[in-house]
Design a protein around this motif. Structure first.
Motif, short mmCIF file in Angstrom:
data_model
loop_
_atom_site.label_atom_id
_atom_site.label_comp_id
_atom_site.label_asym_id
_atom_site.label_seq_id
_atom_site.Cartn_x
_atom_site.Cartn_y
_atom_site.Cartn_z
N UNK A 57 0.86 -1.18 0.00
CA UNK A 57 0.00 0.00 0.00
C UNK A 57 0.90 1.23 0.00
N UNK A 58 0.48 2.27 -0.72
CA UNK A 58 1.23 3.52 -0.72
C UNK A 58 0.32 4.65 -0.23
N UNK A 59 0.84 5.43 0.72
CA UNK A 59 0.11 6.57 1.26
C UNK A 59 0.87 7.84 0.93
N UNK A 60 0.15 8.85 0.46
CA UNK A 60 0.79 10.12 0.12
C UNK A 60 0.46 11.17 1.16
N UNK A 61 1.35 12.16 1.27
CA UNK A 61 1.05 13.28 2.15
C UNK A 61 -0.16 14.01 1.60
N UNK A 62 -1.03 14.44 2.48
CA UNK A 62 -2.28 15.08 2.07
C UNK A 62 -2.43 16.44 2.73
N UNK A 63 -3.21 17.28 2.06
CA UNK A 63 -3.57 18.57 2.60
C UNK A 63 -5.07 18.75 2.41
N UNK A 64 -5.74 19.41 3.35
CA UNK A 64 -7.18 19.63 3.18
C UNK A 64 -7.48 20.42 1.91
N UNK A 65 -8.48 19.96 1.17
CA UNK A 65 -8.98 20.64 -0.02
C UNK A 65 -7.95 20.74 -1.14
N UNK A 66 -6.95 19.85 -1.10
CA UNK A 66 -5.95 19.81 -2.16
C UNK A 66 -5.93 18.40 -2.76
N UNK A 67 -6.08 18.31 -4.08
CA UNK A 67 -6.16 17.00 -4.72
C UNK A 67 -4.85 16.24 -4.62
N UNK A 68 -3.74 16.91 -4.90
CA UNK A 68 -2.42 16.27 -4.81
C UNK A 68 -1.49 17.17 -4.01
N UNK A 69 -0.52 16.58 -3.36
CA UNK A 69 0.41 17.34 -2.54
C UNK A 69 1.84 16.88 -2.82
N UNK A 70 2.75 17.84 -2.86
CA UNK A 70 4.17 17.51 -3.03
C UNK A 70 4.92 17.71 -1.71
#
Length: 337
Positions: A57-70
């Motif tokens: 499984x891969x989990x990405x960093x997330x931000x509220x109301x943002x589709x993708x995050x770097x």
């Protein structure tokens, strides 16, 4: 003493971060979870004990109301609370708390500072009968440690306290891992200047002792039976009495920067891993009657041409351990012969 087992392949290589490996043993299901951070992704592997089945499984960093995050992830760690297990991910933008299998995010806490953390870490312990207490230290320049109240289930997680004793970036935090109720100290935190703070939990956290550093980063720290075990950029390991700060032992353990320490609480085995490509196993002995602590070297493993960035025991007895390395797309495992 140990021999190499079949490695576990991961989707991405490991970033060069302190303590870049977390392990959770799920005894009822005969599974072990592993997490390794790569840039803005957490690679999670579920491995069966017989070595026949793996799931990724891969989990990405997330931000509220943002589709993708770097936003870069700085730490991913399993936290075993008295009534639940969580996977906690800390990034430049905030803190994410997941169920232990990574399936559901139960909490998001945004960082309200524009500064970028140099390192983050999370640890755990109980605080009162109603709540468990999950500690998150954020390696910003203020050196703040955030204390969260975590209920036994659900997502009603709240920030309850901020500890601001450190003046430099937090590099690691650890709780008392022996399970002893007699230990006065509950928590130890380390910073980029090598300073150590020893705490006692309660309605409010009490600073018991501050052990000065030597202007050399303490990259990894553990607390076991009232003893602080600290690893430094000099390659040294120091053992302090937590409450008094008395230095019991100093070992020139590695030729280069120590990236990870771990303790098997039931056996007193200590694991150290460094940039010199060596993983070493030690044995700690605490004698309460004489108030002494001894350390003995037991075993070496050389991971050739690898800058080791994570090492963890896979069980409380230290029967097996796992290792990660910078730019290495595998988790190397060792078990006792």
């Amino acid at each position: 003493m140990y021999h190499k087992e079949k490695s576990i392949q991961i989707k991405n290589s490991a970033s060069a971060l302190y303590n870049n490996l977390s392990v959770l043993r799920i005894a009822p299901r005969r599974l072990t979870y592993f997490t390794v951070v790569h840039a803005n992704v957490v690679n999670m592997v579920s491995a069966s004990w017989d070595g026949l089945n793996y799931s990724h499984r891969q989990l990405q960093s997330k931000e509220p109301n943002v589709a993708t995050s770097t936003s870069l992830i700085m730490q991913a760690a399993f936290c075993v609370l008295p009534s639940r297990d969580l996977l906690v991910i800390t990034s430049q933008k905030g803190i994410q708390m997941y169920e232990s299998d990574g399936s559901i995010m139960v909490y998001w806490h945004a960082l309200d500072t524009p500064e970028t953390p140099t390192a983050t870490y999370c640890i755990f312990m109980g605080k009162n009968p109603q709540f468990c207490c999950l500690f998150l230290s954020l390696g910003i320049s203020s050196g703040a440690i955030l204390v969260f109240d975590v209920p036994s289930k659900g997502s009603n997680i709240t920030l309850s306290e901020v500890l601001e004793e450190h003046k430099e970036s937090i590099t690691d935090v650890a709780s008392e891992c022996s399970g002893s109720q007699e230990c006065i100290a509950d928590l130890v935190s380390a910073d980029d200047g090598g300073n150590l703070c020893v705490w006692k939990s309660g309605e409010e956290f009490q600073l018991l002792n501050k052990i000065p550093g030597f202007d050399m980063t303490c990259s990894s720290v553990k607390l076991w039976k009232g003893t602080v075990v600290a690893g430094y950029g000099t390659g040294q390991i120091r053992l302090y009495e937590a409450v008094t700060g008395i230095l019991h032992a100093e070992v020139s353990a590695h030729a280069r920067w120590i990236y990870s320490l771990d303790i098997a609480p039931f056996s007193g085995l200590l694991l150290s891993a460094a940039e010199d490509s060596l993983v070493r196993v030690w044995h700690l002995t605490v004698t309460p009657e004489t108030n002494s602590v001894e350390i003995a070297h037991l075993h070496n493993e050389c991971v050739t041409d690898t800058q080791i960035c994570g090492a963890k025991f896979c069980d409380g007895d230290g029967y097996a351990f796992a290792v990660t390395g910078y730019d290495l797309s595998e988790i190397i495992r060792y078990t006792q012969s």
